[in-house]
Scaffold this motif. Structure first.
Motif, mmCIF file in Angstrom:
data_model
loop_
_atom_site.group_PDB
_atom_site.id
_atom_site.type_symbol
_atom_site.label_atom_id
_atom_site.label_comp_id
_atom_site.label_asym_id
_atom_site.label_seq_id
_atom_site.Cartn_x
_atom_site.Cartn_y
_atom_site.Cartn_z
ATOM 1 N N MET A 81 12.940 22.718 49.962
ATOM 2 C CA MET A 81 12.425 21.756 48.999
ATOM 3 C C MET A 81 13.530 20.969 48.298
ATOM 4 O O MET A 81 13.266 20.224 47.348
ATOM 5 N N LEU A 82 14.770 21.133 48.753
ATOM 6 C CA LEU A 82 15.888 20.404 48.169
ATOM 7 C C LEU A 82 16.472 19.438 49.193
ATOM 8 O O LEU A 82 16.541 19.754 50.388
ATOM 9 N N PRO A 83 16.943 18.260 48.757
ATOM 10 C CA PRO A 83 17.419 17.232 49.679
ATOM 11 C C PRO A 83 18.886 17.361 50.073
ATOM 12 O O PRO A 83 19.462 16.428 50.631
ATOM 13 N N VAL A 84 19.497 18.504 49.777
ATOM 14 C CA VAL A 84 20.923 18.706 50.047
ATOM 15 C C VAL A 84 21.115 20.033 50.774
ATOM 16 O O VAL A 84 20.223 20.889 50.756
ATOM 17 N N PRO A 85 22.265 20.246 51.429
ATOM 18 C CA PRO A 85 22.542 21.577 51.981
ATOM 19 C C PRO A 85 22.509 22.621 50.882
ATOM 20 O O PRO A 85 22.864 22.336 49.728
ATOM 21 N N VAL A 86 22.075 23.822 51.220
ATOM 22 C CA VAL A 86 21.919 24.886 50.224
ATOM 23 C C VAL A 86 22.625 26.153 50.709
ATOM 24 O O VAL A 86 22.359 26.631 51.817
ATOM 25 N N TYR A 87 23.517 26.669 49.872
ATOM 26 C CA TYR A 87 24.140 27.965 50.123
ATOM 27 C C TYR A 87 23.371 29.025 49.338
ATOM 28 O O TYR A 87 23.271 28.940 48.108
ATOM 29 N N ALA A 88 22.823 30.007 50.035
ATOM 30 C CA ALA A 88 22.252 31.184 49.387
ATOM 31 C C ALA A 88 23.320 32.270 49.438
ATOM 32 O O ALA A 88 23.776 32.649 50.521
ATOM 33 N N ILE A 89 23.755 32.756 48.264
ATOM 34 C CA ILE A 89 24.878 33.692 48.205
ATOM 35 C C ILE A 89 24.489 34.935 47.427
ATOM 36 O O ILE A 89 23.761 34.873 46.450
ATOM 37 N N ASP A 90 24.994 36.075 47.882
ATOM 38 C CA ASP A 90 24.731 37.314 47.161
ATOM 39 C C ASP A 90 25.811 37.537 46.112
ATOM 40 O O ASP A 90 26.706 36.695 45.912
ATOM 41 N N ASP A 91 25.754 38.688 45.441
ATOM 42 C CA ASP A 91 26.654 38.934 44.314
ATOM 43 C C ASP A 91 28.080 39.270 44.734
ATOM 44 O O ASP A 91 28.954 39.423 43.867
ATOM 45 N N GLN A 92 28.329 39.387 46.045
ATOM 46 C CA GLN A 92 29.672 39.638 46.550
ATOM 47 C C GLN A 92 30.276 38.396 47.205
ATOM 48 O O GLN A 92 31.254 38.493 47.945
ATOM 49 N N THR A 93 29.696 37.238 46.917
ATOM 50 C CA THR A 93 30.078 35.999 47.595
ATOM 51 C C THR A 93 30.373 34.900 46.580
ATOM 52 O O THR A 93 29.778 34.865 45.500
ATOM 53 N N ALA A 94 31.286 34.007 46.937
ATOM 54 C CA ALA A 94 31.593 32.839 46.113
ATOM 55 C C ALA A 94 31.874 31.652 47.035
ATOM 56 O O ALA A 94 32.216 31.822 48.210
ATOM 57 N N GLU A 114 34.980 26.389 51.058
ATOM 58 C CA GLU A 114 35.242 27.651 51.750
ATOM 59 C C GLU A 114 34.387 28.757 51.142
ATOM 60 O O GLU A 114 34.296 28.875 49.924
ATOM 61 N N VAL A 115 33.760 29.534 52.007
ATOM 62 C CA VAL A 115 32.968 30.674 51.565
ATOM 63 C C VAL A 115 33.872 31.898 51.477
ATOM 64 O O VAL A 115 34.561 32.247 52.443
ATOM 65 N N ILE A 116 33.901 32.540 50.330
ATOM 66 C CA ILE A 116 34.666 33.769 50.102
ATOM 67 C C ILE A 116 33.639 34.886 49.970
ATOM 68 O O ILE A 116 32.866 34.906 49.019
ATOM 69 N N SER A 117 33.625 35.825 50.901
ATOM 70 C CA SER A 117 32.529 36.797 50.861
ATOM 71 C C SER A 117 32.933 38.171 51.364
ATOM 72 O O SER A 117 33.631 38.301 52.379
ATOM 73 N N GLU A 118 32.492 39.175 50.630
ATOM 74 C CA GLU A 118 32.500 40.555 51.099
ATOM 75 C C GLU A 118 31.058 41.052 51.213
ATOM 76 O O GLU A 118 30.812 42.259 51.245
ATOM 77 N N GLY A 119 30.124 40.088 51.254
ATOM 78 C CA GLY A 119 28.708 40.435 51.302
ATOM 79 C C GLY A 119 27.951 39.582 52.287
ATOM 80 O O GLY A 119 28.359 39.433 53.434
ATOM 81 N N ASP A 120 26.875 38.938 51.828
ATOM 82 C CA ASP A 120 25.984 38.189 52.701
ATOM 83 C C ASP A 120 25.730 36.805 52.127
ATOM 84 O O ASP A 120 25.677 36.629 50.898
ATOM 85 N N TRP A 121 25.578 35.829 52.993
ATOM 86 C CA TRP A 121 25.282 34.473 52.568
ATOM 87 C C TRP A 121 24.653 33.711 53.719
ATOM 88 O O TRP A 121 24.758 34.112 54.874
ATOM 89 N N ARG A 122 23.983 32.606 53.403
ATOM 90 C CA ARG A 122 23.369 31.742 54.401
ATOM 91 C C ARG A 122 23.537 30.294 53.968
ATOM 92 O O ARG A 122 23.548 29.985 52.778
ATOM 93 N N LEU A 123 23.679 29.408 54.945
ATOM 94 C CA LEU A 123 23.721 27.970 54.687
ATOM 95 C C LEU A 123 22.501 27.354 55.321
ATOM 96 O O LEU A 123 22.271 27.484 56.527
ATOM 97 N N PHE A 124 21.692 26.641 54.525
ATOM 98 C CA PHE A 124 20.481 25.978 55.018
ATOM 99 C C PHE A 124 20.706 24.472 54.987
ATOM 100 O O PHE A 124 21.178 23.927 53.989
ATOM 101 N N SER A 125 20.337 23.811 56.072
ATOM 102 C CA SER A 125 20.439 22.351 56.124
ATOM 103 C C SER A 125 19.270 21.729 55.378
ATOM 104 O O SER A 125 18.204 22.332 55.268
#
Length: 248
Positions: free
Chosen positions: A214-227, A236-247
């Protein structure tokens, strides 16, 4: 401006190392300002704000103790007070800071006061400042972001659209108000924080994908171990956990 956008602060060594890299000097030699304005609309907001500032034991509402990383100094910047203060007085403190730590809470309320206070305009002129976002503090840097509510948020010119949608929870589907809002525009992507966190059912992977659609931009879904680190336009994605990039 350089950005470190987190879901829950500097939860691990990788995120802390990314922060030091952006500062380009040790944290112990760096001065920081902290913004907790976004927390006030929550029940118990003043108490949560105190815990966030003072670094009392973590809870789902206070995220990590970013103020307790060993800064040379930490100051409090209260956005709701800034319109009543001489601009030169508070803007000098921001200009002299090495980092600004922007806490979580209600992203629409936070975005409103970032604009109303003049902070958004000032930050865009400071190329060496490190902006560290936590949860809502990370969401509001986008040109457009989304958030879910039980009822309508504050009446703000930041709000673009609102509509009821169904989100899946372990207890079954539930109706929530999904609001899109105008952020600071420092980045051209949005963030869904707390991916798959048990206390944030709206941010399960399936719900985050629906949110992102529902958003017109790319979206990063990040957990609490990700920045997300943004420097010189590079992401740059900095992660020791889980994340997803949605177009979009």
């Amino acid at each position: 401006m350089k950005l470190l956008l987190t879901s829950s602060g500097a939860r691990n060594a990788s995120i802390q190392a990314a922060l030091v890299d952006l500062l380009d000097k040790p944290i112990a030699e760096s001065n920081a300002l902290v913004v907790v304005t976004g927390i006030y609309p929550f029940a118990g907001g003043p108490y949560i704000a105190y815990k966030a500032i003072c670094g009392e034991p973590q809870s789902p509402m206070t995220q990590s103790t970013m103020t307790q990383l060993g800064w040379k100094s930490v100051g409090l910047l209260e956005l709701t007070a800034l319109p009543t203060i001489d601009n030169k007085t508070w803007s000098r403190a921001v200009e002299e800071a090495d980092a600004i730590l922007v806490w979580g809470g209600d992203p629409v309320y936070l975005s409103h006061w970032m604009r109303e206070s003049g902070l958004t305009d000032l930050l865009s002129t400071l190329p060496n400042l490190v902006y560290v976002g936590v949860s809502a503090g990370s969401m509001t840097v986008a040109s457009t972001f989304g958030e879910t509510y039980d009822s309508s948020p504050i009446d703000s010119n930041c709000v673009l659209t609102s509509r009821d949608i169904e989100f899946a929870t372990p207890q079954g589907n539930t109706s929530r108000l999904f609001v899109t809002a105008r952020g600071a525009g420092f980045v051209d992507f949005a963030i869904v924080p707390h991916l798959n966190h048990p206390d944030h059912e709206d941010a399960s992977l399936a719900n985050a994908e629906k949110w992102a659609s529902m958003l017109p931009v790319p979206v990063y879904a990040i957990d609490d171990q990700t920045a997300i680190r943004v420097k010189d336009g590079n992401i740059e994605v900095i992660s020791e956990g889980d994340w997803r990039l949605f177009s979009p």
